[in-house]
Design an enzyme around this catalytic site. Structure first.
Site, PDB file in Angstrom:
ATOM      1  N   LYS A  79       2.686   7.179  45.344  1.00  0.00           N
ATOM      2  CA  LYS A  79       3.961   6.924  44.408  1.00  0.00           C
ATOM      3  C   LYS A  79       4.585   5.639  44.583  1.00  0.00           C
ATOM      4  CE  LYS A  79       7.953   9.707  42.936  1.00  0.00           C
ATOM      5  NZ  LYS A  79       8.809  11.136  43.042  1.00  0.00           N
ATOM      6  N   SER A 160       9.865  14.061  39.048  1.00  0.00           N
ATOM      7  CA  SER A 160       9.768  12.527  38.800  1.00  0.00           C
ATOM      8  C   SER A 160       8.242  11.897  39.149  1.00  0.00           C
ATOM      9  CB  SER A 160      10.632  11.706  39.456  1.00  0.00           C
ATOM     10  OG  SER A 160      10.163  11.932  40.803  1.00  0.00           O
ATOM     11  N   SER A 184      10.786  17.280  41.936  1.00  0.00           N
ATOM     12  CA  SER A 184      10.026  16.176  41.580  1.00  0.00           C
ATOM     13  C   SER A 184       8.422  16.253  42.144  1.00  0.00           C
ATOM     14  CB  SER A 184      10.555  14.898  41.969  1.00  0.00           C
ATOM     15  OG  SER A 184      11.673  14.609  41.149  1.00  0.00           O
TER      16      SER A 184
END
Lengths: 494, 95
Positions: A79, A160, A184
């Site tokens: 990420k 997210s 998330s």
């Protein structure tokens, strides 16, 4: 024959060890997949050279007859919230566009030390603020899933960690890192039919992870099944003196001790999670999950978490408050963007830089955070929220005197279409209703895919555990996985 | 408590974010909507509750007061938008 890219973390690791295929073959197969999936926009930067170097190290070690590292031969996605040395790290913001850290985050370093390779940096909501991956400066991530019946409306991969969820479900990576502040990891996992676990707050070091809300932020793995999550998590956690809230505990053997046998376990069903307006399909899936854990030997009990309805408003005070403090560091002086017109003074430079560098949702949260922390409002908002947070944590403590784990839906709906909720911030925030309470209490929680809705989209179930009981969470996740038999995958259109 | 455009501008100034009048007009109802929603927390009786300070009980550690990662001036400055002679540089603040 099974394609290499259909294999998960465990199968790739074991296949490389057994010599069924080389680490190079694995890396090559995934690199090709990544390069052909631009339509999903899951990656901000691709790093095939990193994955190939790790693969070469694995193959050379094997040729020399050395013992392989725990993740040798396994390429993953990172990420783009984790600082990676020499590789652009943006938090999906214009503010950090072009930023190449001179250091490596603790979590990513642990994964590289374990032999994993990096296929690229995954897209996300800007500064991890969002539930649909629509706030990224680098464009929306498109879910590989589509509704059935010829409806090709692009769907949200959740957020997210939307680049992570999209890449895993599209078989571009076998696993990836995520971070979870209010859901998330779990909500995007549910939206894309994959698994993801947020460990107990303090298990994963926050050092080198771009900060959003420091009392909530936790890294965790996302992968296609529970065992793969256990393997990745073991190689992400551990004490780090560089993080003041890092827990100084040994790393458990989650993979070795993984068991879907729930005999002797009590699983609580929080009655307050039966919200008005929750779709029938979600409630039905939840009932199915209850039947599955009973089948695995668990006793099911109803419990009460009376302050549940206050969790979201509490979160939307605490998280923006912490964000407004954390993001004060982006000042156009030390790193990142600088906007400075001729004749502007220092204060004007700060304001111009932050106006240009932060997207609308980030600005909105900074303003809310600044407001609730400002003189005259601090006690009414921030102190009150911190007190309600205590009550929410106490709710869980009380429930855990009656049960070992909690079972709930992960999200109140399946994936929604891009644009469907982005005009109304509140509607978007409500998507985190089932995931935020465990975040506020710092508890380990995971989402596992459990079924499809009537449009053919994945739905997830969430398991919440006591502090440090990732083993119990993973075990219940495995029990559900074994009974759900979730094999659905998105049909390739990209 | 209702947020008007003047309040939005004041908060934006505290947060060091430049906003236009149009932005303030747009943000005022948005922020009101969100703040109105979070105000429901006021109905919770917290008179005998301590605010949470640590989500998982964890005593903050002390360490020896010694330099751990020093002498990295160039690395620290490497990502600066502007630096000169080993310093960060900013617009002139003293006349």
């Amino acid at each position: 024959m099974t394609e290499i890219t259909d294999l998960g973390v465990a199968a790739l690791r074991d296949g490389v060890r057994a010599g069924t295929f080389s680490a190079r073959e694995v890396a090559d197969a995934f690199i090709v997949k990544v390069s052909k999936a631009k339509a999903l926009n899951a990656f901000i930067v691709e790093t095939p050279e990193h994955a190939l170097a790790a693969a070469a190290a694995a193959d050379e070690a094997l040729a020399r007859g050395e013992a392989l590292k725990p993740l040798a031969g396994v390429p993953i996605g990172m990420k783009d919230l984790f600082a990676t040395k020499g590789v652009q790290t943006t938090a999906a913001s214009h503010m950090l566009e072009g930023f190449k850290p001179v250091y490596e985050s603790t979590v990513s370093q642990k994964l590289w030390d374990a032999g994993a390779g990096m296929l690229g940096k995954l897209n996300l909501d800007q500064f991890a603020m969002g539930s649909s991956n629509e706030t990224s400066y680098f464009g929306n991530v498109i879910s590989p899933w589509r509704r059935g019946g010829g409806d090709n409306a692009p769907l949200a991969p959740g957020g997210s960690s939307g680049g992570s969820s999209a890449a895993i479900s599209a078989r571009l990576v076998p696993g990836a890192t995520g971070t979870d502040t209010g859901g998330s990891i779990r909500q995007p996992a549910a939206f894309t039919g994959i698994s993801g676990i947020k460990p107990t707050y303090g298990r994963c070091s926050r050092w080198g992870v771009v900060a959003f809300a420091s009392s909530l932020d936790q890294a965790g793995p996302m992968a296609r099944d529970v065992k793969d999550c256990a393997i990745l998590l073991e190689n992400m956690v551990g004490f780090d003196p560089k993080d003041s809230t890092s827990l100084n505990l040994p790393v458990p053997k989650w993979e070795e001790l993984l068991s879907g046998d729930l005999k002797g376990k009590k699983i609580g069903i929080p009655k307050e999670y039966r919200l008005d307006g929750t779709p029938e399909e979600i409630l039905k899936l939840w009932d199915q999950g209850i039947a599955w854990v009973k089948d695995a030997g668990a006793e099911v009990v109803e419990v009460s978490l009376p302050h549940t309805k206050y969790a979201l408003p509490t979160y939307y005070i605490i998280a923006p408050a912490e964000a407004s403090s954390n993001l004060a560091r982006y000042d156009g002086v030390r790193y990142g963007l600088r906007e400075l017109a001729d004749g502007q003074n220092l204060q004007e430079m700060y304001a111009a830089t932050r106006a240009a560098g932060f997207g609308p949702e980030v600005q909105r949260r900074i303003l809310i955070g600044t407001y609730v922390l400002s003189a005259g409002f601090y006690d009414a908002y921030f102190t009150q929220a911190s007190k309600v947070r205590t009550l929410i944590a106490q709710d869980f403590e009380n429930a855990f005197t009656l049960c070992d784990l909690l079972l709930t839906p992960t999200a109140p709906s399946a994936a929604f279409a891009l644009g469907e909720k982005s005009a109304d911030p509140l509607a978007m925030y409500l998507n985190d209703v089932f995931t935020v309470p465990a975040s506020l209490a710092g508890l380990p929680a995971m989402s596992v895919p459990a079924g499809l809705d009537s449009a053919g989209l994945p739905l997830g179930l969430q398991i919440i555990g006591k502090p440090l009981d990732e083993q119990g969470v993973l075990g219940a996740g495995l029990a559900i996985e074994q009974r759900a038999g979730f094999t659905a995958r998105p049909e390739q259109w990209w | 408590m209702s947020v008007d455009t003047a309040t939005v501008k004041k908060v934006a100034s505290l947060a060091r974010i430049a906003i236009s009048d149009a932005d303030a007009e747009r943000l005022a109802p948005e922020l009101n909507n969100i703040l109105g929603w979070i105000e429901q927390l006021g109905e919770v009786d917290t008179s005998s509750v301590e605010p949470m300070t640590a989500v998982i009980p964890n005593k903050l550690r002390l360490r020896e007061d010694v330099v751990t990662e020093g002498n990295q001036r160039d690395a620290v400055l490497q990502n600066a938008p502007q630096g000169e002679h080993g310093f960060f540089t900013v617009p002139k603040v003293v006349e």
